[in-house]
Write a protein that holds these residues in place. Sequence first.
Motif, PDB file in Angstrom:
ATOM      1  N   GLU A 132     121.474   1.915 -12.479  1.00 41.86           N
ATOM      2  CA  GLU A 132     121.602   3.140 -11.978  1.00 41.86           C
ATOM      3  C   GLU A 132     122.273   4.375 -12.615  1.00 41.86           C
ATOM      4  O   GLU A 132     123.308   4.001 -13.451  1.00 41.86           O
ATOM      5  CB  GLU A 132     122.384   3.315 -10.376  1.00 41.86           C
ATOM      6  CG  GLU A 132     121.696   2.253  -9.462  1.00 41.86           C
ATOM      7  CD  GLU A 132     122.737   0.967  -9.367  1.00 41.86           C
ATOM      8  OE1 GLU A 132     122.703   0.283  -8.500  1.00 41.86           O
ATOM      9  OE2 GLU A 132     123.190   0.637 -10.553  1.00 41.86           O
TER      10      GLU A 132
ATOM     11  N   ARG B  23     119.289  13.830  -8.385  1.00 43.59           N
ATOM     12  CA  ARG B  23     118.237  12.891  -8.597  1.00 43.59           C
ATOM     13  C   ARG B  23     118.884  11.481  -9.130  1.00 43.59           C
ATOM     14  O   ARG B  23     119.339  11.538 -10.264  1.00 43.59           O
ATOM     15  CB  ARG B  23     116.934  13.099  -9.263  1.00 43.59           C
ATOM     16  CG  ARG B  23     116.022  12.247  -9.349  1.00 43.59           C
ATOM     17  CD  ARG B  23     114.546  12.654  -9.939  1.00 43.59           C
ATOM     18  NE  ARG B  23     114.471  12.358 -11.426  1.00 43.59           N
ATOM     19  CZ  ARG B  23     113.607  12.122 -12.164  1.00 43.59           C
ATOM     20  NH1 ARG B  23     112.448  12.394 -11.673  1.00 43.59           N
ATOM     21  NH2 ARG B  23     113.798  12.035 -13.254  1.00 43.59           N
TER      22      ARG B  23
ATOM     23  N   SER C 199     118.413   7.643 -10.692  1.00 44.71           N
ATOM     24  CA  SER C 199     117.636   6.744 -11.228  1.00 44.71           C
ATOM     25  C   SER C 199     117.797   5.040 -11.286  1.00 44.71           C
ATOM     26  O   SER C 199     119.072   5.062 -11.351  1.00 44.71           O
ATOM     27  CB  SER C 199     117.052   7.270 -12.574  1.00 44.71           C
ATOM     28  OG  SER C 199     116.534   8.388 -12.813  1.00 44.71           O
TER      29      SER C 199
ATOM     30  N   THR D  26     110.989   2.117 -12.936  1.00 46.75           N
ATOM     31  CA  THR D  26     112.055   2.957 -12.390  1.00 46.75           C
ATOM     32  C   THR D  26     111.872   3.520 -11.204  1.00 46.75           C
ATOM     33  O   THR D  26     110.724   3.705 -10.768  1.00 46.75           O
ATOM     34  CB  THR D  26     112.137   4.241 -13.401  1.00 46.75           C
ATOM     35  OG1 THR D  26     112.573   3.621 -14.853  1.00 46.75           O
ATOM     36  CG2 THR D  26     113.283   4.981 -13.152  1.00 46.75           C
TER      37      THR D  26
ATOM     38  N   TYR E 130     113.323   6.219  -8.194  1.00 47.45           N
ATOM     39  CA  TYR E 130     113.999   7.466  -8.156  1.00 47.45           C
ATOM     40  C   TYR E 130     114.535   7.587  -6.660  1.00 47.45           C
ATOM     41  O   TYR E 130     113.753   7.305  -5.857  1.00 47.45           O
ATOM     42  CB  TYR E 130     113.456   8.591  -8.547  1.00 47.45           C
ATOM     43  CG  TYR E 130     112.910   8.263  -9.989  1.00 47.45           C
ATOM     44  CD1 TYR E 130     111.681   7.839 -10.236  1.00 47.45           C
ATOM     45  CD2 TYR E 130     113.602   8.821 -11.039  1.00 47.45           C
ATOM     46  CE1 TYR E 130     111.009   7.830 -11.625  1.00 47.45           C
ATOM     47  CE2 TYR E 130     113.231   8.376 -12.294  1.00 47.45           C
ATOM     48  CZ  TYR E 130     111.855   8.220 -12.732  1.00 47.45           C
ATOM     49  OH  TYR E 130     111.218   7.821 -14.006  1.00 47.45           O
TER      50      TYR E 130
END
Length: 115
Positions: free
Chosen positions: A6, A19, A21, A77, A79
């Motif tokens: 993360e 945000r 990820s 990935t 988000y």
Amino acid sequence: QVQLVESGGGLVQPGGSLRLSCAASGNIFAFNYMGWYRQAPGKQRELVARIASGTSTNYADSVKGRFTISRDNAKNTVYLQMNSLKPEDTAVYYCNALNPGQGYWGQGTQVTVSS
């Protein structure tokens, strides 16, 4: 074995945005669900949002309308876009990859919402 990493946490003022990820070492499409959980001090870990291998999503009532989960299968990935952050969103946020009988966790990223 899948590793989840993360990133994107930090300190933000109330009303701000972050945000997060979650980069996976394997193919996230192989998992039934990818999700974000959070754990605040003294509290149990709770589901924030999850996304299925298709596009269906689920959100905790406390974040509906403010958070959005998405996935980029090509980049492996996931988000979590967090808007209108509140002090009660302060927690360590964890990424999770889930299949029946099999689950993986990231190391977590700290999100602190404070003025």
